[in-house]
Design a protein around this motif. Structure first.
Motif, PDB file in Angstrom:
ATOM      1  N   TRP A 203      46.287  35.324  35.154  1.00  0.00           N
ATOM      2  CA  TRP A 203      45.099  36.025  35.608  1.00  0.00           C
ATOM      3  C   TRP A 203      45.451  37.456  36.013  1.00  0.00           C
ATOM      4  N   THR A 204      44.550  38.393  35.680  1.00  0.00           N
ATOM      5  CA  THR A 204      44.732  39.800  36.005  1.00  0.00           C
ATOM      6  C   THR A 204      43.510  40.308  36.762  1.00  0.00           C
ATOM      7  N   PRO A 205      43.705  40.979  37.914  1.00  0.00           N
ATOM      8  CA  PRO A 205      42.560  41.472  38.685  1.00  0.00           C
ATOM      9  C   PRO A 205      42.115  42.863  38.243  1.00  0.00           C
ATOM     10  N   TYR A 206      40.790  43.091  38.300  1.00  0.00           N
ATOM     11  CA  TYR A 206      40.200  44.401  38.008  1.00  0.00           C
ATOM     12  C   TYR A 206      39.213  44.720  39.132  1.00  0.00           C
ATOM     13  N   THR A 207      39.431  45.826  39.800  1.00  0.00           N
ATOM     14  CA  THR A 207      38.533  46.227  40.872  1.00  0.00           C
ATOM     15  C   THR A 207      37.273  46.844  40.282  1.00  0.00           C
TER      16      THR A 207
ATOM     17  N   THR B  10      35.326  37.632  42.805  1.00  0.00           N
ATOM     18  CA  THR B  10      35.548  37.355  44.219  1.00  0.00           C
ATOM     19  C   THR B  10      34.549  38.144  45.063  1.00  0.00           C
TER      20      THR B  10
ATOM     21  N   ILE C 145      36.238  42.057  43.158  1.00  0.00           N
ATOM     22  CA  ILE C 145      37.311  42.074  42.165  1.00  0.00           C
ATOM     23  C   ILE C 145      36.972  41.048  41.095  1.00  0.00           C
TER      24      ILE C 145
ATOM     25  N   LEU D 211      47.826  32.562  43.207  1.00  0.00           N
ATOM     26  CA  LEU D 211      47.392  33.945  43.083  1.00  0.00           C
ATOM     27  C   LEU D 211      47.835  34.738  44.301  1.00  0.00           C
TER      28      LEU D 211
ATOM     29  N   TRP E  79      38.517  38.930  38.128  1.00  0.00           N
ATOM     30  CA  TRP E  79      39.773  38.432  37.575  1.00  0.00           C
ATOM     31  C   TRP E  79      39.548  37.964  36.139  1.00  0.00           C
ATOM     32  N   HIS E  80      40.508  38.290  35.263  1.00  0.00           N
ATOM     33  CA  HIS E  80      40.450  37.847  33.879  1.00  0.00           C
ATOM     34  C   HIS E  80      41.594  36.868  33.621  1.00  0.00           C
ATOM     35  N   GLY E  81      41.216  35.668  33.177  1.00  0.00           N
ATOM     36  CA  GLY E  81      42.214  34.663  32.870  1.00  0.00           C
ATOM     37  C   GLY E  81      42.285  34.386  31.381  1.00  0.00           C
TER      38      GLY E  81
ATOM     39  N   THR F 191      46.159  36.461  46.275  1.00  0.00           N
ATOM     40  CA  THR F 191      44.944  36.808  47.000  1.00  0.00           C
ATOM     41  C   THR F 191      44.431  35.600  47.760  1.00  0.00           C
TER      42      THR F 191
END
Length: 330
Positions: free
Chosen positions: A122-126, A107, A111, A86, A113-115, A88
């Motif tokens: 995986w995609t992060p979303y704040t 996290t 954030i 990742l 994360w969607h896996g 991060t």
């Protein structure tokens, strides 16, 4: 790790929680890892510098998450692991499997994360709130939920594109959130607070309070009425009336309790010093593990009455549970 002192005061518990999380995520215990039940893993995917915080599974994959961007998955019930690269180094503090088989992972930097179901992409979303989020879950309708400080709850019903936020405007940290069905959910937190929703999270209200403002590190409910919370000194409380009243159950440990795992035939509690407890006829009986100053924090049930448990210093235990003829979740 030494046994933590008694803590009932909310402010003191908050400081202890945040300091203990920082310790787990950044340093952990310094004891050497020397357990016969620890499996050697291929390709050094599991590292002794890992401090695992959360684990979840769908029908085919187990996801394991921890400090400094540690995110791993296994397709063979924990026999072998693949480390997910990742962008991060943020530390993961929660992970859950969603009804569609995908995963979410929170996290400490707020954030989510969607896996996908393979746990490879995986995609992060704040998260929009500036409040510190401490836990996350998927509801049965697939919505993503996060909860944390100032009794703040955030949710997204469209996989992170838009978010709604609510708060009871209490200066208290929510440490656990769980949905029981499409409409009912519970959240536990600081000052012994228990919240509940009856309308899929549209509204949350007070459901009860734990004795002496007990601080719940872990919570598990099997219905809106029946649940358990665990915390310092090996204390485990049980309710059968939705949180209006609580009974402390006998426990064969004074180690802090950090998590619950629902097995095939019984409920288990995890804690410091590699503690594993099984609920048997209303009492928590300690299962044999090599006592080490390493915490266990999360786990999943495997086929054939096995548990896969994770904790500090790259600790991963695969243990067989006793035949549970006398075990119960009463």
């Amino acid at each position: 790790m030494p046994t933590a002192p008694t803590c009932h005061n909310g402010i003191a518990c908050r400081a202890l929680l945040l300091s203990s999380i920082a310790s787990f995520l950044l340093t952990g215990c310094e004891a050497p890892l020397d357990l016969d039940t620890v499996r050697e893993q291929s390709q050094n995917a599991l590292k002794r510098t890992d401090f695992y915080q959360a684990m979840a599974r769908n029908e085919g994959v187990i996801v394991l998450a921890g400090n400094t961007g540690a995110l791993l998955h296994s397709e063979d019930n924990g026999e072998t692991w693949t480390r997910t690269p990742l962008t991060t180094n943020d530390s993961f503090i929660a992970v859950d499997a969603c009804p569609d088989g995908s995963f979410i992972a929170l996290t400490f930097s707020n954030i989510l994360w969607h896996g996908d179901a393979s746990a490879i992409n995986w995609t992060p979303y704040t998260l929009p709130s500036s409040e510190q989020m401490m836990t996350a879950t998927c509801s049965p309708d697939g919505s993503w939920w996060a909860a944390g400080s100032f009794t703040t709850l955030q949710n997204s019903s469209d996989q992170g594109r838009t978010w709604a936020e609510t708060s009871l405007n209490e200066d208290a940290i929510l440490t656990n959130i769980q949905f029981l069905n499409n409409s009912q959910g519970v959240a536990a937190g600081e000052y012994g607070m228990l919240l509940a929703t009856e309308d899929s999270g549209e509204n949350w209200d007070y459901a009860g309070y734990l004795p002496d403002e007990f601080y719940p590190h872990a919570a598990w409910f099997t219905s809106r009425q029946k649940g358990w919370v665990g915390g310092l000194n090996g204390f485990i409380y049980h309710t059968t009336d939705g949180g209006e009243s609580w009974t402390q159950q006998a426990s064969e440990t004074a180690a802090p309790i950090f998590g619950f795992v629902k097995g095939k035939a019984a409920l288990y509690a995890l804690g410091d010093n590699t503690t594993v407890l099984q609920l048997t006829q209303g009492e928590w009986v300690q299962l044999p593990t090599q006592n080490q100053p390493l915490y266990l924090r999360s786990g999943v049930a495997l086929p054939d009455n096995h548990l896969l448990l994770a904790g500090g210093r790259g600790l991963l235990l695969n243990i067989e549970t006793p035949e549970a003829a006398s075990a119960s979740t009463d």
